[in-house]
Design a protein around this motif. Structure first.
Motif, PDB file in Angstrom:
ATOM      1  N   ILE A  12       0.845  -1.182   0.000  1.00  0.00           N
ATOM      2  CA  ILE A  12       0.000   0.000   0.000  1.00  0.00           C
ATOM      3  C   ILE A  12       0.885   1.238   0.000  1.00  0.00           C
ATOM      4  O   ILE A  12       1.760   1.389   0.862  1.00  0.00           O
ATOM      5  N   ARG A  13       0.659   2.115  -0.948  1.00  0.00           N
ATOM      6  CA  ARG A  13       1.419   3.363  -1.050  1.00  0.00           C
ATOM      7  C   ARG A  13       0.451   4.520  -0.832  1.00  0.00           C
ATOM      8  O   ARG A  13      -0.667   4.509  -1.358  1.00  0.00           O
ATOM      9  N   ILE A  14       0.894   5.523  -0.092  1.00  0.00           N
ATOM     10  CA  ILE A  14       0.009   6.622   0.277  1.00  0.00           C
ATOM     11  C   ILE A  14       0.707   7.945  -0.008  1.00  0.00           C
ATOM     12  O   ILE A  14       1.870   8.142   0.372  1.00  0.00           O
ATOM     13  N   ALA A  15      -0.002   8.840  -0.669  1.00  0.00           N
ATOM     14  CA  ALA A  15       0.477  10.198  -0.910  1.00  0.00           C
ATOM     15  C   ALA A  15      -0.466  11.160  -0.198  1.00  0.00           C
ATOM     16  O   ALA A  15      -1.632  11.302  -0.590  1.00  0.00           O
ATOM     17  N   LYS A  16       0.043  11.782   0.853  1.00  0.00           N
ATOM     18  CA  LYS A  16      -0.759  12.719   1.653  1.00  0.00           C
ATOM     19  C   LYS A  16      -0.445  14.143   1.216  1.00  0.00           C
ATOM     20  O   LYS A  16       0.725  14.521   1.082  1.00  0.00           O
ATOM     21  N   PRO A  17      -1.466  14.955   0.971  1.00  0.00           N
ATOM     22  CA  PRO A  17      -1.219  16.342   0.558  1.00  0.00           C
ATOM     23  C   PRO A  17      -0.454  17.128   1.615  1.00  0.00           C
ATOM     24  O   PRO A  17      -0.549  16.838   2.824  1.00  0.00           O
ATOM     25  N   ASP A  18       0.290  18.117   1.175  1.00  0.00           N
ATOM     26  CA  ASP A  18       0.970  19.011   2.113  1.00  0.00           C
ATOM     27  C   ASP A  18      -0.033  19.930   2.809  1.00  0.00           C
ATOM     28  O   ASP A  18       0.192  20.357   3.945  1.00  0.00           O
ATOM     29  N   GLN A  19      -1.134  20.229   2.126  1.00  0.00           N
ATOM     30  CA  GLN A  19      -2.125  21.140   2.676  1.00  0.00           C
ATOM     31  C   GLN A  19      -2.936  20.468   3.786  1.00  0.00           C
ATOM     32  O   GLN A  19      -3.109  19.252   3.790  1.00  0.00           O
ATOM     33  N   ALA A  20      -3.425  21.275   4.703  1.00  0.00           N
ATOM     34  CA  ALA A  20      -4.292  20.757   5.762  1.00  0.00           C
ATOM     35  C   ALA A  20      -5.569  20.217   5.144  1.00  0.00           C
ATOM     36  O   ALA A  20      -6.025  20.705   4.099  1.00  0.00           O
ATOM     37  N   PRO A  21      -6.170  19.204   5.739  1.00  0.00           N
ATOM     38  CA  PRO A  21      -7.407  18.646   5.182  1.00  0.00           C
ATOM     39  C   PRO A  21      -8.561  19.636   5.274  1.00  0.00           C
ATOM     40  O   PRO A  21      -8.595  20.462   6.194  1.00  0.00           O
ATOM     41  N   PRO A  22      -9.493  19.578   4.336  1.00  0.00           N
ATOM     42  CA  PRO A  22     -10.717  20.373   4.468  1.00  0.00           C
ATOM     43  C   PRO A  22     -11.450  19.982   5.753  1.00  0.00           C
ATOM     44  O   PRO A  22     -11.142  18.948   6.358  1.00  0.00           O
ATOM     45  N   PRO A  23     -12.429  20.777   6.177  1.00  0.00           N
ATOM     46  CA  PRO A  23     -13.148  20.470   7.413  1.00  0.00           C
ATOM     47  C   PRO A  23     -13.719  19.052   7.457  1.00  0.00           C
ATOM     48  O   PRO A  23     -13.715  18.406   8.513  1.00  0.00           O
ATOM     49  N   ALA A  24     -14.183  18.541   6.316  1.00  0.00           N
ATOM     50  CA  ALA A  24     -14.768  17.196   6.275  1.00  0.00           C
ATOM     51  C   ALA A  24     -13.720  16.109   6.081  1.00  0.00           C
ATOM     52  O   ALA A  24     -14.041  14.922   6.148  1.00  0.00           O
ATOM     53  N   GLY A  25     -12.473  16.491   5.851  1.00  0.00           N
ATOM     54  CA  GLY A  25     -11.418  15.519   5.585  1.00  0.00           C
ATOM     55  C   GLY A  25     -11.046  15.497   4.116  1.00  0.00           C
ATOM     56  O   GLY A  25     -11.717  16.089   3.263  1.00  0.00           O
ATOM     57  N   TYR A  26      -9.947  14.800   3.802  1.00  0.00           N
ATOM     58  CA  TYR A  26      -9.493  14.710   2.419  1.00  0.00           C
ATOM     59  C   TYR A  26     -10.403  13.795   1.605  1.00  0.00           C
ATOM     60  O   TYR A  26     -10.767  12.693   2.060  1.00  0.00           O
ATOM     61  N   PRO A  27     -10.772  14.188   0.386  1.00  0.00           N
ATOM     62  CA  PRO A  27     -11.271  13.187  -0.568  1.00  0.00           C
ATOM     63  C   PRO A  27     -10.160  12.164  -0.796  1.00  0.00           C
ATOM     64  O   PRO A  27      -8.969  12.495  -0.703  1.00  0.00           O
ATOM     65  N   THR A  28     -10.528  10.922  -1.081  1.00  0.00           N
ATOM     66  CA  THR A  28      -9.531   9.859  -1.218  1.00  0.00           C
ATOM     67  C   THR A  28      -9.683   9.147  -2.549  1.00  0.00           C
ATOM     68  O   THR A  28     -10.790   8.774  -2.935  1.00  0.00           O
ATOM     69  N   LEU A  29      -8.563   8.979  -3.246  1.00  0.00           N
ATOM     70  CA  LEU A  29      -8.515   8.253  -4.511  1.00  0.00           C
ATOM     71  C   LEU A  29      -7.801   6.934  -4.277  1.00  0.00           C
ATOM     72  O   LEU A  29      -6.606   6.910  -3.951  1.00  0.00           O
ATOM     73  N   TYR A  30      -8.526   5.822  -4.414  1.00  0.00           N
ATOM     74  CA  TYR A  30      -7.951   4.484  -4.309  1.00  0.00           C
ATOM     75  C   TYR A  30      -7.599   4.011  -5.717  1.00  0.00           C
ATOM     76  O   TYR A  30      -8.479   3.911  -6.581  1.00  0.00           O
ATOM     77  N   VAL A  31      -6.317   3.722  -5.935  1.00  0.00           N
ATOM     78  CA  VAL A  31      -5.808   3.405  -7.266  1.00  0.00           C
ATOM     79  C   VAL A  31      -5.367   1.944  -7.316  1.00  0.00           C
ATOM     80  O   VAL A  31      -4.464   1.534  -6.567  1.00  0.00           O
ATOM     81  N   LEU A  32      -6.003   1.151  -8.177  1.00  0.00           N
ATOM     82  CA  LEU A  32      -5.556  -0.220  -8.415  1.00  0.00           C
ATOM     83  C   LEU A  32      -4.340  -0.207  -9.338  1.00  0.00           C
ATOM     84  O   LEU A  32      -4.067   0.783 -10.011  1.00  0.00           O
ATOM     85  N   ASP A  33      -3.624  -1.324  -9.378  1.00  0.00           N
ATOM     86  CA  ASP A  33      -2.398  -1.427 -10.186  1.00  0.00           C
ATOM     87  C   ASP A  33      -1.409  -0.317  -9.814  1.00  0.00           C
ATOM     88  O   ASP A  33      -0.793   0.319 -10.670  1.00  0.00           O
ATOM     89  N   ALA A  34      -1.243  -0.125  -8.512  1.00  0.00           N
ATOM     90  CA  ALA A  34      -0.365   0.948  -8.049  1.00  0.00           C
ATOM     91  C   ALA A  34       1.088   0.742  -8.475  1.00  0.00           C
ATOM     92  O   ALA A  34       1.834   1.717  -8.599  1.00  0.00           O
ATOM     93  N   ASN A  35       1.501  -0.491  -8.715  1.00  0.00           N
ATOM     94  CA  ASN A  35       2.867  -0.721  -9.206  1.00  0.00           C
ATOM     95  C   ASN A  35       3.137   0.057 -10.483  1.00  0.00           C
ATOM     96  O   ASN A  35       4.257   0.485 -10.739  1.00  0.00           O
ATOM     97  N   ALA A  36       2.093   0.253 -11.281  1.00  0.00           N
ATOM     98  CA  ALA A  36       2.257   0.905 -12.579  1.00  0.00           C
ATOM     99  C   ALA A  36       1.917   2.388 -12.560  1.00  0.00           C
ATOM    100  O   ALA A  36       2.546   3.168 -13.264  1.00  0.00           O
ATOM    101  N   VAL A  37       0.905   2.797 -11.770  1.00  0.00           N
ATOM    102  CA  VAL A  37       0.353   4.147 -11.961  1.00  0.00           C
ATOM    103  C   VAL A  37       0.328   5.006 -10.703  1.00  0.00           C
ATOM    104  O   VAL A  37      -0.137   6.140 -10.754  1.00  0.00           O
ATOM    105  N   PHE A  38       0.831   4.502  -9.577  1.00  0.00           N
ATOM    106  CA  PHE A  38       0.726   5.302  -8.359  1.00  0.00           C
ATOM    107  C   PHE A  38       1.439   6.638  -8.492  1.00  0.00           C
ATOM    108  O   PHE A  38       0.904   7.688  -8.090  1.00  0.00           O
TER     109      PHE A  38
END
Length: 253
Positions: A12-38
């Motif tokens: 599992i690879r995670i890229a967290k934004p440098d910016q503070a999260p919005p009040p409701a939290g970060y939207p999250t993008l789950y990416v399959l085939d992360a070996n190729a496109v993460f």
């Protein structure tokens, strides 16, 4: 991370934004085939999320689901992304060999729902109402299965060049059950995309994707928004960077 039964291992690879999260939290993008496109997904989200006022894309957490391998598309993906393990139902192997093990999509969806997503929610400030699943090829097939089997699991489903022909009978059964359901009225977005140069593929990949998008749009289900897009002069692989960019903006709609 391990699967629920301990038989499968994921990187599992995670890229967290440098910016503070919005009040409701970060939207999250789950990416399959992360070996190729993460890397592509993480950089695209980072660049667009830095100027939300211009791009409309908020800072987004990117979670890549891959395997402990250096291959861009390890054979383990076959098991996780497919529904049917009947060799007679699969396409013929081009070299006359045997395909890797198949048929683990239901277990993989349970892994996402019961282990990975709860762990991410515990570890990061995320907006659980704005989660996206991105898959391409066999991963696109899995994204369609997740839409049909668990339409409330994600807000947005992106299926790039989905291999509908691979599990045609099984995915049609899942689609029929989804179509017969009344829906919940929740906002669900589905982007189905292909490269225009795939038009003549013997699997009828473009035709099947376009026909499916039209069937889903024709449901006129409250809250369901379906978009079909063809990327001009792109093939099965070259469409990935453009599709990832489009997926991030589509999820922000």
């Amino acid at each position: 991370m391990k699967s629920e039964d301990g038989s499968r291992t994921y990187r599992i690879r995670i890229a967290k934004p440098d910016q503070a999260p919005p009040p409701a939290g970060y939207p999250t993008l789950y990416v399959l085939d992360a070996n190729a496109v993460f890397g592509t997904a993480a950089e695209t989200a980072n660049v667009q999320g830095r100027r939300s006022d211009k791009t409309g894309v908020p800072p987004t957490l990117v979670v890549g689901i891959g395997y402990p391998s250096e291959e861009p598309f390890p054979p383990d993906r076959h098991y996780d992304f497919t529904l049917d393990d009947d060799p007679a139902a699969l396409p013929l192997h081009p070299q006359g060999g045997q395909w890797p093990p198949q048929g683990g999509a239901r277990s993989f969806l349970q892994f996402l729902e019961n282990r990975l997503k709860p762990d991410i929610a515990r570890s990061y400030a995320v907006d659980t109402s704005r989660q996206t699943l991105f898959g391409h090829s066999l991963g696109g097939l899995f994204a369609l299965y997740a839409l049909f089997a668990a339409p409330g699991a994600f807000r947005t489903y992106v299926a790039g060049s989905p291999s509908i022909h691979w599990n045609k009978r099984a995915i049609e059964t899942e689609e029929a059950a989804f179509a017969a359901g009344g829906g919940t009225g929740e906002d669900i977005r589905a982007l189905i995309a292909v490269g225009s140069l795939e038009e003549n593929h013997k699997s009828r990949m473009v035709d099947r994707a376009r026909e499916l998008a039209h069937r889903l749009a024709a449901l006129n289900r409250p809250g369901l928004h379906v978009e079909y897009r063809s990327f001009e002069d792109d093939n099965h692989v070259s469409l990935l960077p453009g599709l990832i960019s489009r997926a991030i903006r589509f999820a922000s709609g």
